[in-house]
Design a protein around this motif. Structure first.
Motif, PDB file in Angstrom:
ATOM      1  N   HIS A 113       1.105 -10.820  16.294  1.00 22.79           N
ATOM      2  CA  HIS A 113       1.568  -9.499  16.720  1.00 22.79           C
ATOM      3  C   HIS A 113       2.674  -9.058  15.769  1.00 22.79           C
ATOM      4  O   HIS A 113       3.654  -9.772  15.572  1.00 22.79           O
ATOM      5  N   GLU A 114       2.510  -7.884  15.172  1.00 25.32           N
ATOM      6  CA  GLU A 114       3.456  -7.399  14.171  1.00 25.32           C
ATOM      7  C   GLU A 114       3.946  -5.998  14.531  1.00 25.32           C
ATOM      8  O   GLU A 114       3.282  -5.261  15.271  1.00 25.32           O
ATOM      9  N   THR A 115       5.095  -5.649  13.993  1.00 29.04           N
ATOM     10  CA  THR A 115       5.687  -4.336  14.230  1.00 29.04           C
ATOM     11  C   THR A 115       6.094  -3.708  12.902  1.00 29.04           C
ATOM     12  O   THR A 115       6.701  -4.365  12.057  1.00 29.04           O
ATOM     13  N   ILE A 116       5.741  -2.455  12.730  1.00 30.83           N
ATOM     14  CA  ILE A 116       6.137  -1.681  11.553  1.00 30.83           C
ATOM     15  C   ILE A 116       6.983  -0.504  12.030  1.00 30.83           C
ATOM     16  O   ILE A 116       6.624   0.180  12.996  1.00 30.83           O
ATOM     17  N   LEU A 117       8.101  -0.275  11.361  1.00 27.65           N
ATOM     18  CA  LEU A 117       8.976   0.847  11.690  1.00 27.65           C
ATOM     19  C   LEU A 117       8.951   1.869  10.556  1.00 27.65           C
ATOM     20  O   LEU A 117       9.163   1.517   9.394  1.00 27.65           O
ATOM     21  N   VAL A 118       8.698   3.118  10.915  1.00 28.10           N
ATOM     22  CA  VAL A 118       8.727   4.219   9.947  1.00 28.10           C
ATOM     23  C   VAL A 118       9.453   5.385  10.603  1.00 28.10           C
ATOM     24  O   VAL A 118       9.605   5.428  11.831  1.00 28.10           O
ATOM     25  N   PRO A 119       9.924   6.356   9.821  1.00 23.76           N
ATOM     26  CA  PRO A 119      10.546   7.535  10.444  1.00 23.76           C
ATOM     27  C   PRO A 119       9.536   8.293  11.308  1.00 23.76           C
ATOM     28  O   PRO A 119       8.338   8.315  11.009  1.00 23.76           O
ATOM     29  N   MET A 120      10.030   8.911  12.369  1.00 21.86           N
ATOM     30  CA  MET A 120       9.158   9.674  13.264  1.00 21.86           C
ATOM     31  C   MET A 120       8.705  10.969  12.578  1.00 21.86           C
ATOM     32  O   MET A 120       9.534  11.807  12.215  1.00 21.86           O
ATOM     33  N   PRO A 121       7.399  11.142  12.384  1.00 23.84           N
ATOM     34  CA  PRO A 121       6.917  12.342  11.684  1.00 23.84           C
ATOM     35  C   PRO A 121       6.973  13.581  12.570  1.00 23.84           C
ATOM     36  O   PRO A 121       6.907  13.502  13.794  1.00 23.84           O
ATOM     37  N   ARG A 122       7.069  14.730  11.923  1.00 23.95           N
ATOM     38  CA  ARG A 122       7.056  15.998  12.655  1.00 23.95           C
ATOM     39  C   ARG A 122       5.639  16.390  13.062  1.00 23.95           C
ATOM     40  O   ARG A 122       5.444  17.077  14.067  1.00 23.95           O
ATOM     41  N   ARG A 123       4.658  15.981  12.255  1.00 21.01           N
ATOM     42  CA  ARG A 123       3.268  16.323  12.556  1.00 21.01           C
ATOM     43  C   ARG A 123       2.376  15.144  12.176  1.00 21.01           C
ATOM     44  O   ARG A 123       2.867  14.083  11.812  1.00 21.01           O
ATOM     45  N   ALA A 124       1.087  15.331  12.278  1.00 20.70           N
ATOM     46  CA  ALA A 124       0.143  14.221  12.119  1.00 20.70           C
ATOM     47  C   ALA A 124       0.280  13.540  10.758  1.00 20.70           C
ATOM     48  O   ALA A 124       0.448  14.197   9.728  1.00 20.70           O
ATOM     49  N   ILE A 125       0.188  12.216  10.793  1.00 19.72           N
ATOM     50  CA  ILE A 125       0.267  11.414   9.577  1.00 19.72           C
ATOM     51  C   ILE A 125      -0.919  10.463   9.506  1.00 19.72           C
ATOM     52  O   ILE A 125      -1.568  10.168  10.510  1.00 19.72           O
ATOM     53  N   GLN A 126      -1.189   9.996   8.305  1.00 17.21           N
ATOM     54  CA  GLN A 126      -2.102   8.882   8.105  1.00 17.21           C
ATOM     55  C   GLN A 126      -1.264   7.706   7.623  1.00 17.21           C
ATOM     56  O   GLN A 126      -0.615   7.786   6.579  1.00 17.21           O
ATOM     57  N   LEU A 127      -1.254   6.641   8.409  1.00 16.11           N
ATOM     58  CA  LEU A 127      -0.501   5.440   8.052  1.00 16.11           C
ATOM     59  C   LEU A 127      -1.470   4.401   7.513  1.00 16.11           C
ATOM     60  O   LEU A 127      -2.485   4.096   8.150  1.00 16.11           O
ATOM     61  N   THR A 128      -1.178   3.870   6.336  1.00 16.82           N
ATOM     62  CA  THR A 128      -2.051   2.874   5.726  1.00 16.82           C
ATOM     63  C   THR A 128      -1.274   1.593   5.447  1.00 16.82           C
ATOM     64  O   THR A 128      -0.056   1.619   5.240  1.00 16.82           O
ATOM     65  N   ILE A 129      -1.996   0.475   5.450  1.00 16.22           N
ATOM     66  CA  ILE A 129      -1.436  -0.815   5.059  1.00 16.22           C
ATOM     67  C   ILE A 129      -2.260  -1.348   3.897  1.00 16.22           C
ATOM     68  O   ILE A 129      -3.490  -1.409   3.969  1.00 16.22           O
ATOM     69  N   SER A 130      -1.573  -1.708   2.831  1.00 15.93           N
ATOM     70  CA  SER A 130      -2.224  -2.254   1.640  1.00 15.93           C
ATOM     71  C   SER A 130      -1.686  -3.649   1.360  1.00 15.93           C
ATOM     72  O   SER A 130      -0.573  -3.994   1.771  1.00 15.93           O
ATOM     73  N   ARG A 131      -2.494  -4.435   0.646  1.00  9.06           N
ATOM     74  CA  ARG A 131      -2.063  -5.773   0.240  1.00  9.06           C
ATOM     75  C   ARG A 131      -2.372  -5.972  -1.239  1.00  9.06           C
ATOM     76  O   ARG A 131      -3.331  -5.409  -1.767  1.00  9.06           O
ATOM     77  N   ARG A 132      -1.560  -6.787  -1.870  1.00  3.59           N
ATOM     78  CA  ARG A 132      -1.771  -7.048  -3.294  1.00  3.59           C
ATOM     79  C   ARG A 132      -3.055  -7.854  -3.511  1.00  3.59           C
ATOM     80  O   ARG A 132      -3.349  -8.787  -2.767  1.00  3.59           O
ATOM     81  N   ASP A 133      -3.790  -7.498  -4.570  1.00  8.35           N
ATOM     82  CA  ASP A 133      -4.940  -8.308  -4.951  1.00  8.35           C
ATOM     83  C   ASP A 133      -4.500  -9.355  -5.975  1.00  8.35           C
ATOM     84  O   ASP A 133      -3.296  -9.552  -6.202  1.00  8.35           O
ATOM     85  N   LYS A 134      -5.444 -10.042  -6.582  1.00  6.64           N
ATOM     86  CA  LYS A 134      -5.106 -11.105  -7.526  1.00  6.64           C
ATOM     87  C   LYS A 134      -4.376 -10.588  -8.756  1.00  6.64           C
ATOM     88  O   LYS A 134      -3.702 -11.349  -9.453  1.00  6.64           O
ATOM     89  N   ASN A 135      -4.525  -9.295  -9.025  1.00  6.45           N
ATOM     90  CA  ASN A 135      -3.829  -8.680 -10.157  1.00  6.45           C
ATOM     91  C   ASN A 135      -2.519  -8.019  -9.741  1.00  6.45           C
ATOM     92  O   ASN A 135      -1.942  -7.252 -10.514  1.00  6.45           O
ATOM     93  N   MET A 136      -2.084  -8.289  -8.494  1.00  2.00           N
ATOM     94  CA  MET A 136      -0.826  -7.769  -7.953  1.00  2.00           C
ATOM     95  C   MET A 136      -0.851  -6.262  -7.724  1.00  2.00           C
ATOM     96  O   MET A 136       0.185  -5.618  -7.619  1.00  2.00           O
ATOM     97  N   VAL A 137      -2.052  -5.695  -7.631  1.00  6.15           N
ATOM     98  CA  VAL A 137      -2.210  -4.272  -7.352  1.00  6.15           C
ATOM     99  C   VAL A 137      -2.462  -4.098  -5.855  1.00  6.15           C
ATOM    100  O   VAL A 137      -3.261  -4.832  -5.263  1.00  6.15           O
ATOM    101  N   PHE A 138      -1.785  -3.137  -5.229  1.00  9.98           N
ATOM    102  CA  PHE A 138      -1.972  -2.901  -3.800  1.00  9.98           C
ATOM    103  C   PHE A 138      -3.333  -2.260  -3.533  1.00  9.98           C
ATOM    104  O   PHE A 138      -3.686  -1.246  -4.133  1.00  9.98           O
ATOM    105  N   ARG A 139      -4.091  -2.875  -2.602  1.00 13.55           N
ATOM    106  CA  ARG A 139      -5.387  -2.360  -2.186  1.00 13.55           C
ATOM    107  C   ARG A 139      -5.351  -2.091  -0.683  1.00 13.55           C
ATOM    108  O   ARG A 139      -4.932  -2.939   0.095  1.00 13.55           O
TER     109      ARG A 139
END
Length: 242
Positions: A113-139
């Protein structure tokens, strides 16, 4: 084709950057808490939402909204859905990705179970989570749309603190200072006076040492009086479990 002189291009680009980092344009001074389930094994992972909550005032930076530090195994990004503009990003790491390195992860799935904190948006947002691949690039691994204008989306009931909090020192507003929170482990209700003494002793030791000594006024230090059922901590090497 009509060309725009280079100096004007530079001004337009800089103005766009300022707009993307304008806190009051995109956010209100509250915190959006995103609780989620992070499940997987050694070689796979996926996310599922749990709940969304409105928490207290936003304690993070209101000026450095887009992270340029390139830190963390994961990165959370927030986009304004109407314009598709990136308005917030931060890197972070998890217990899950540490667990993936253990022998247990090679033979079973587990959920964290994890928690992410972000500022409260004024309107609709798309929240994404990315992870580094073997080349250290976020996917990108996961994405969800959160609309604060839909009443049922976010739980806005004020949270009732479970434990007492305290202040060792406060030198300014959280968004302008570094906040440190000291929590205890193995302190029963009867041990709280000892916890307060230990917390102050730790704090004095830390801020008598460089570079903390010279930067003391850049910090706020708080305590949370977490009460354990038993006094003392587990010692597996001595077969003491609590």
């Amino acid at each position: 084709m009509r060309w725009i002189p280079a100096p004007i291009l530079a001004v337009l680009f800089f103005a766009g950057t300022l707009t993307a980092r304008d806190f009051d344009t995109w956010f209100v001074d509250k915190t959006l808490r995103v609780d989620l389930f992070h499940t997987g094994d050694k070689s796979s992972e996926f996310f599922a939402p749990d709940h969304y909550y409105q928490a207290g005032p936003w304690a993070g930076s209101k000026t450095n909204l887009l992270s340029d530090l390139n830190l963390g195994e994961y990165q959370v990004r927030v986009y304004d859905t109407a314009s598709a503009q990136l308005i917030y990003s931060r890197g972070y790491s998890t217990i899950f990705n540490e667990w993936q390195t253990t022998p247990e992860a090679a033979r079973m799935h587990r959920t964290f179970h994890e928690t992410i904190l972000v500022p409260m948006p004024r309107r609709a947002i798309q929240l994404t989570i990315s992870r580094r691949d073997k080349n250290m690039v976020f996917r990108e691994l996961w994405s969800v749309v959160i609309d604060p204008e839909k009443p049922a989306t976010i739980n806005r009931t004020p949270a009732r603190p479970r434990f007492k909090t305290g202040t060792i020192f406060r030198h300014g507003d959280p968004e302008r200072k570094v906040d440190i929170v000291i929590l205890g482990d193995g302190y029963s209700k009867a041990d709280m006076d000892k916890f307060r003494r230990d917390a102050r002793h730790f704090n004095e030791a830390m801020f008598s040492t460089s570079p903390f000594r010279e930067r003391k006024r850049e910090f706020n230090v708080w305590t949370v009086e977490v009460i354990s059922e038993d006094s003392g901590i587990p010692k597996p090497d001595k077969n003491i479990w609590k």
